[in-house]
Motif scaffolding. Structure first.
Motif, PDB file in Angstrom:
ATOM      1  N   PRO A  63      11.262  57.246  43.646  1.00  0.00           N
ATOM      2  CA  PRO A  63      12.543  56.468  42.818  1.00  0.00           C
ATOM      3  C   PRO A  63      12.643  56.147  41.518  1.00  0.00           C
ATOM      4  CG  PRO A  63      12.160  56.172  45.757  1.00  0.00           C
ATOM      5  CD  PRO A  63      10.732  56.732  45.174  1.00  0.00           C
ATOM      6  N   MET A  64      12.094  55.162  40.916  1.00  0.00           N
ATOM      7  CA  MET A  64      11.902  54.412  40.097  1.00  0.00           C
ATOM      8  C   MET A  64      11.067  55.071  38.882  1.00  0.00           C
ATOM      9  SD  MET A  64       9.159  50.865  41.601  1.00  0.00           S
ATOM     10  CE  MET A  64      10.147  49.777  40.118  1.00  0.00           C
ATOM     11  N   TRP A  65      10.573  56.356  38.889  1.00  0.00           N
ATOM     12  CA  TRP A  65      10.880  57.275  37.607  1.00  0.00           C
ATOM     13  C   TRP A  65      11.883  58.118  37.878  1.00  0.00           C
ATOM     14  CZ3 TRP A  65       6.307  55.007  39.806  1.00  0.00           C
ATOM     15  CH2 TRP A  65       5.339  54.657  38.829  1.00  0.00           C
ATOM     16  N   GLU A  66      12.910  58.056  38.678  1.00  0.00           N
ATOM     17  CA  GLU A  66      14.279  59.043  38.621  1.00  0.00           C
ATOM     18  C   GLU A  66      15.185  58.525  37.539  1.00  0.00           C
ATOM     19  OE1 GLU A  66      12.276  62.249  42.041  1.00  0.00           O
ATOM     20  OE2 GLU A  66      13.493  60.018  42.228  1.00  0.00           O
ATOM     21  N   ALA A  67      16.212  59.021  37.628  1.00  0.00           N
ATOM     22  CA  ALA A  67      16.823  58.534  36.806  1.00  0.00           C
ATOM     23  C   ALA A  67      18.044  57.116  37.258  1.00  0.00           C
ATOM     24  CB  ALA A  67      18.333  59.940  37.293  1.00  0.00           C
ATOM     25  N   ALA A  68      18.391  56.629  36.476  1.00  0.00           N
ATOM     26  CA  ALA A  68      19.018  55.653  36.777  1.00  0.00           C
ATOM     27  C   ALA A  68      19.723  56.046  37.700  1.00  0.00           C
ATOM     28  CB  ALA A  68      18.705  55.109  35.620  1.00  0.00           C
ATOM     29  N   GLY A  69      20.308  54.758  38.774  1.00  0.00           N
ATOM     30  CA  GLY A  69      21.707  54.680  39.476  1.00  0.00           C
ATOM     31  C   GLY A  69      21.507  54.930  40.773  1.00  0.00           C
ATOM     32  N   HIS A  70      19.794  55.631  41.364  1.00  0.00           N
ATOM     33  CA  HIS A  70      19.403  55.567  42.758  1.00  0.00           C
ATOM     34  C   HIS A  70      19.223  54.071  43.087  1.00  0.00           C
ATOM     35  CE1 HIS A  70      20.054  59.996  40.699  1.00  0.00           C
ATOM     36  NE2 HIS A  70      20.272  59.880  41.634  1.00  0.00           N
ATOM     37  N   ALA A  71      19.177  54.535  44.540  1.00  0.00           N
ATOM     38  CA  ALA A  71      19.052  53.241  45.224  1.00  0.00           C
ATOM     39  C   ALA A  71      16.953  53.830  45.164  1.00  0.00           C
ATOM     40  CB  ALA A  71      19.170  53.023  46.656  1.00  0.00           C
ATOM     41  N   ASN A  84      16.928  47.975  46.039  1.00  0.00           N
ATOM     42  CA  ASN A  84      16.764  47.979  44.976  1.00  0.00           C
ATOM     43  C   ASN A  84      17.808  49.138  43.719  1.00  0.00           C
ATOM     44  OD1 ASN A  84      13.494  46.990  44.028  1.00  0.00           O
ATOM     45  ND2 ASN A  84      14.141  47.350  45.986  1.00  0.00           N
ATOM     46  N   VAL A  85      18.011  48.896  42.733  1.00  0.00           N
ATOM     47  CA  VAL A  85      18.263  49.925  41.549  1.00  0.00           C
ATOM     48  C   VAL A  85      17.781  50.251  40.910  1.00  0.00           C
ATOM     49  CG1 VAL A  85      21.181  50.760  40.954  1.00  0.00           C
ATOM     50  CG2 VAL A  85      21.123  48.843  42.684  1.00  0.00           C
ATOM     51  N   THR A  86      17.636  51.715  40.884  1.00  0.00           N
ATOM     52  CA  THR A  86      16.723  51.740  39.906  1.00  0.00           C
ATOM     53  C   THR A  86      17.133  51.621  38.437  1.00  0.00           C
ATOM     54  OG1 THR A  86      17.682  54.334  39.853  1.00  0.00           O
ATOM     55  CG2 THR A  86      15.464  53.518  41.218  1.00  0.00           C
TER      56      THR A  86
END
Length: 199
Positions: A63-71, A84-86
């Motif tokens: 998830p850290m590499w994917e679109a911003a604003g994801h948990a 965390n929020v990405t």
DNA sequence: ACGGAGATCTTCT
DNA sequence: GAAGATCTCCGTT
């Protein structure tokens, strides 16, 4: 007003600063359980040895590499879920850890989830606030820029720089150095009773 | 108040 | 096989 993807697209240290004073909301059976964010930490980049993203993509940190604003929710010490929020553009590993909140709505639910503890210890720590709000693995990869997943962050009150403190991140191995940057990595509201570690 | 240890298990080396 | 973005409990001061 729900924070949108643009809000999260900045560098993690910038997002960590701007999240102070916003409201984290979890919809539980139609009821709002919420709290004001009072402490955050940034994790960003392959050079950040404290970050899960340091060694490249793994199944866990995807998830850290994917679109911003994801948990990005993961289990630590076999027992606690950390939220965390990405952030940052796709392809750059970055996230902000929510370390502490001030309970606002759904106090009955929070009190039940933290039964037996003093009110001061309901949400003053990353593992405590997820217990209090009922956040766990089921929220991993949830899109927090919409209400669809039941978990999002809303615009809140503005915190002036005069009320903001910064410092090194908490709980890292002693050998892990804080990477140099123009912005610090840990942010909190000065003297707020709900922060996890004073100092 | 402060300090140390145990809990508990996934992830990556 | 060891460490880990932590918390709680129990001991002593």
């Amino acid at each position: 007003m729900i924070l949108d993807r643009e809000f999260y697209s900045a560098h993690a240290t910038e997002v960590a600063r701007r999240l102070l004073g916003t409201t984290l909301v979890h919809l539980v059976d139609g009821q709002r359980v919420s709290g004001k964010i009072v402490e955050t930490e940034a994790y960003s980049g392959l050079n950040d040895l404290a970050s899960h993203g340091r060694a490249g993509k793994t199944p866990r940190n995807l998830p850290m590499w994917e679109a911003a604003g994801h948990a990005y929710v993961y289990l630590i010490y076999g027992m606690y879920w950390l939220l965390n929020v990405t952030c940052e553009p796709v392809g750059q590993p970055a996230a902000v850890l929510i370390r502490a909140i001030e309970p606002c709505e759904g106090l009955d639910i929070i009190a039940k989830n933290r039964s037996g503890r003093h009110q001061r210890e309901w949400t003053n720590g990353p593992g405590r606030l997820t217990l209090a709000m009922g956040i766990d693995a089921s929220h991993n990869r949830c899109d927090m820029t919409s209400t669809a997943g039941g978990l999002w962050i809303e615009q809140g009150i503005s915190i002036p720089d005069a009320q903001v403190s910064t410092g090194p991140r908490v709980g890292l191995g002693k050998h892990v150095k804080e990477p140099w940057l123009s912005m610090p990595w840990r942010w909190w509201i000065t003297d707020h009773p709900c922060v996890s570690v004073a100092r």
